[in-house]
Scaffold this active site. Structure first.
Site, PDB file in Angstrom:
ATOM      1  N   LYS A   1       9.892  30.715 -89.532  1.00  0.00           N
ATOM      2  CA  LYS A   1      10.989  31.662 -89.305  1.00  0.00           C
ATOM      3  C   LYS A   1      12.225  30.857 -88.961  1.00  0.00           C
ATOM      4  O   LYS A   1      12.230  30.102 -87.994  1.00  0.00           O
ATOM      5  CB  LYS A   1      10.649  32.620 -88.162  1.00  0.00           C
ATOM      6  CG  LYS A   1      11.859  33.433 -87.687  1.00  0.00           C
ATOM      7  CD  LYS A   1      11.520  34.379 -86.552  1.00  0.00           C
ATOM      8  CE  LYS A   1      12.812  34.897 -85.893  1.00  0.00           C
ATOM      9  NZ  LYS A   1      12.528  35.855 -84.805  1.00  0.00           N
TER      10      LYS A   1
ATOM     11  N   GLY B   1      15.511  43.568 -81.526  1.00  0.00           N
ATOM     12  CA  GLY B   1      16.162  44.768 -81.013  1.00  0.00           C
ATOM     13  C   GLY B   1      15.317  46.022 -81.022  1.00  0.00           C
ATOM     14  O   GLY B   1      15.716  47.036 -80.473  1.00  0.00           O
TER      15      GLY B   1
END
Lengths: 257, 373, 65
Positions: free
Chosen positions: A98, A186
């Site tokens: 990532k 989030g």
């Protein structure tokens, strides 16, 4: 046909990616993975403090059946991200990476420019690259050209639990992207994960919301169920808001004249 | 993947059965989802909106179409004029007034004549020109077209080409000479009908024509306008194919502005009568379905349409009108007597009259919205 | 001799990487060692000798999103 998530040459039946950050104890990670069925989990690489007591090995809490997704957090340039990816691969973490490059320390928002550069390099080297980016259609197209395996737009700032603040932009990425879209960062509640999946996201990555819940295993299970429900709703083709016809025909009445 | 792959997939699709299977509830669902303009409508939604069932929903479709158009374009109609510079043609299109078999004196304008025509058009205020020729590369070779573009670049801020399909490298030459947009109609997407109405000539190559917009977009044109000539194939199926072609181009070439036109056949000299008439209602439904399917799509309406009809459909999603058009070669300044036109102009108003009509409808006529640096 | 260890200059007389790691009582299985920007496999730690000016990074995987 089984509805699987394809990343690079690998297939996953779970569309919930999880993370290992912020858990009160590493021993909570195993039960969380078992309860959620998550098949991909992120880990970070850090310098050891030679003066501190030995740390518990986080990798020992992750079953072999779960794919490790090392992230490049801490990197501020493409070059640093590439170096972290190399270390992770040589340390036996596999080919997944990532890319997270952050140069904005005030809001912790990703640097799309450096992320793209790192993606280009690592994809060429055979990594399965999952770049974490600000939702931007152009960057998502360029990541595809660069050989990324997915695009991971943020829903809202890391750890904010604000949900899909970037919803309209993510919607446009979902509509145009040739890559799987994984909403990362989030997502604070299962309902927000379901919302992302209903929109047509291919997967979501949830870390903070699970790791900081009072019961992390149950939270993991709740997110997994929300992801499944959202995916099913997406496939079911839900109807939208009502916009019932008006009685008069001011615009098309002339066709009957 | 080129659009040919997608087009081939629909050649055996049973449009008639599918269209007839759509129920009013399906239309309502599509409208409910498309109304906000945030959620993009899918291919099957376009089929739904073109179906017979949707004919009862034209008013709500129109309301949404107006709202979406206004949101994306504002209250404006761009104006352009066509300039026919040559009517030599080696094609055998059975429906066209320029057909190679039709005997009439052919004309090709000289650069001096193009200059006069361009000046006459520019005097009306028009700054967007659409340059047209037949398909006769021997008469209008690349060098001729390149020189024509350079002449027109003196008068116009946007030069669109509606000429014969070319290679990408030829388009690059014309792009450098000042052309910035490309118009090319497939005429008919149904391959069997295409073959029937294009028996001979270079245009008989379906695939080469189908992929022309892609070559143009790859060559660097900033706008590509496509369409189907209503009257040749099943209008609903053709409207669908043109719609997914536009969607394909929008996806494949995000930097290019995509537009659709709705030319309807009129009986030009020596041509066959239309097999499938597209009535006003079908025209409106097509336009509305396209608008809901692609909120950012340009929609061009020419002077083939009557003044009364054009006055009404301003509110239904149109973004570009031609005005003061002459469809015969040299019609603006060079020839004073009537010559053979490719199609008959129905809205014969002057540019100023069309501009007034647009203003009276609460819209702004735009003569120039682009300038190449 | 002086080496750079995780970004700090330290004075040491330790001869090789294995000894460097052992003396600090670090958790060996999870440790990643970079010697002058090259990863050294655990089996090679004992044979990797330290020299003046070497850069050593001791890294390990930790929790992170």
């Amino acid at each position: 046909m089984e509805d699987r998530l394809a990343l690079g040459d690998r297939y996953f039946s779970s569309r919930l990616l999880t993370g290992t950050g912020k858990f009160a104890s590493n021993s909570l990670i195993g039960p969380m993975l078992a309860a959620s069925g998550s098949q991909i989990i992120t880990v970070a690489l850090r310098r050891v403090d030679p003066k501190a007591p030995p740390q518990d090995n986080i990798l020992s809490h992750i079953p072999d059946t779960v794919t490790l997704l090392p992230n490049t957090s801490g990197a501020r340039t493409a070059k640093e991200a590439v170096r972290i990816a190399h270390i992770a691969r040589e340390a036996g973490c596999g080919d997944f990476i990532k890319i997270e490059v952050i140069t904005d320390m005030q809001y912790l928002l990703p640097d799309n420019h450096e992320t793209l550069k790192a993606t280009e390099i690592l994809a060429k080297e055979g990594f399965i690259v999952l770049p974490y980016v600000m939702p931007d259609i152009t960057i998502s197209r360029r990541l595809y050209d660069a050989g990324a395996a997915a695009v991971m737009p943020l829903g809202s700032p890391i750890g904010s639990n604000l949900g899909l603040e970037m919803k309209p932009m993510i919607q446009r990425i979902i509509e145009t992207s040739k890559l799987p879209v994984i909403v990362d960062a989030g997502i604070g509640r299962p309902s927000q994960a379901a919302e992302a999946m209903e929109m047509g996201a291919d997967a979501v990555l949830v870390n903070t919301a699970i790791a900081t819940a009072r019961d992390t295993a149950i939270a993991g299970r709740a997110f997994a169920m929300a992801v499944t429900a959202g995916r099913m709703a997406y496939h079911a083709g839900m109807a939208g808001h009502s916009n019932r016809a008006r009685a008069s025909s001011p615009l098309t009445g002339f066709l009957r004249e | 993947m080129s659009f040919l792959t997608l087009a081939n997939q629909y050649q055996s699709f049973d449009f008639k059965t599918y269209f007839n299977s759509i129920r009013p509830e399906d239309v309502q669902k599509t409208l409910d989802r498309g109304a906000g303009g945030l959620k993009r409508l899918e291919t099957r939604d376009l089929l739904t909106l073109l179906s017979p069932a949707a004919e009862d929903f034209l008013e709500p479709m129109a309301q949404t179409a107006r709202e979406l158009t206004c949101r994306h374009f504002g209250q404006i109609i761009s104006l352009y004029a066509p300039l026919y510079i040559s009517d030599y043609c080696s094609n055998h299109c059975t429906y066209c007034g320029f057909n190679a078999l039709t005997a009439f004196p052919r004309t090709r304008l000289t650069m001096e004549e193009i200059n006069r025509e361009a000046r006459a058009i520019a005097d009306t205020g028009i700054r967007h020109i659409l340059v047209l020729t037949g398909e006769a590369p021997a008469k209008t070779p690349l060098s001729y077209l390149e020189a024509a573009c350079r002449v027109m670049a003196r008068y116009f801020s946007s030069i669109a080409l509606e000429i014969f399909p070319m290679t990408q490298s030829d388009y690059q030459v014309l792009h450098r000479a000042g052309a910035d947009s490309l118009t090319v109609y497939q005429e008919v997407y149904d391959q069997a009908v295409y073959k029937e109405v294009h028996p001979k000539g270079p245009k008989a190559d379906y695939a080469f024509r189908l992929l022309t917009p892609e070559r143009g977009a790859a060559a660097g044109f900033r706008a590509v306008n496509i369409g189907t000539l209503f009257g040749l194939g099943n209008p609903k199926a053709e409207a669908f194919m043109a719609g997914i072609h536009a969607r394909y181009l929008e996806q494949a070439f995000p930097h290019v502005e995509i537009s659709l036109s709705l030319p309807r056949m009129t009986r030009a000299g020596g041509a066959i009568a239309p097999k499938h008439l597209l009535p006003d209602k079908g025209f409106v439904q097509t336009m509305l379905a396209w608008r809901l399917f692609m909120p950012r799509l340009g929609i061009t309406v020419s002077t083939r349409e009557s003044a009364a009809f054009r006055d009404r459909i301003i509110h239904l999603g149109a973004t570009r009108y031609s005005a003061g058009s002459r469809t015969d070669v040299g019609g603006y300044a060079v020839h004073t007597t009537d010559t053979t036109a490719q199609f008959e102009v129905t809205d014969t108003r002057t540019v100023a009259e069309v501009a007034d009509m647009i203003r009276n409808n609460g819209y702004q006529p735009v003569f120039k919205d682009w300038e190449i640096f | 001799m002086k080496i750079r260890l995780n970004g700090e200059t330290v004075e040491t007389s330790i001869p090789d990487i294995l000894s460097l790691v052992k003396v600090r009582d670090l958790d060996l299985p999870s440790l990643v060692v970079e010697h002058n920007h090259t990863i050294i496999q655990q089996t090679a730690w004992a044979d990797t000798l330290l020299q003046e000016g070497d850069t050593i990074e001791l890294l390990s995987f930790v929790g992170g999103g």
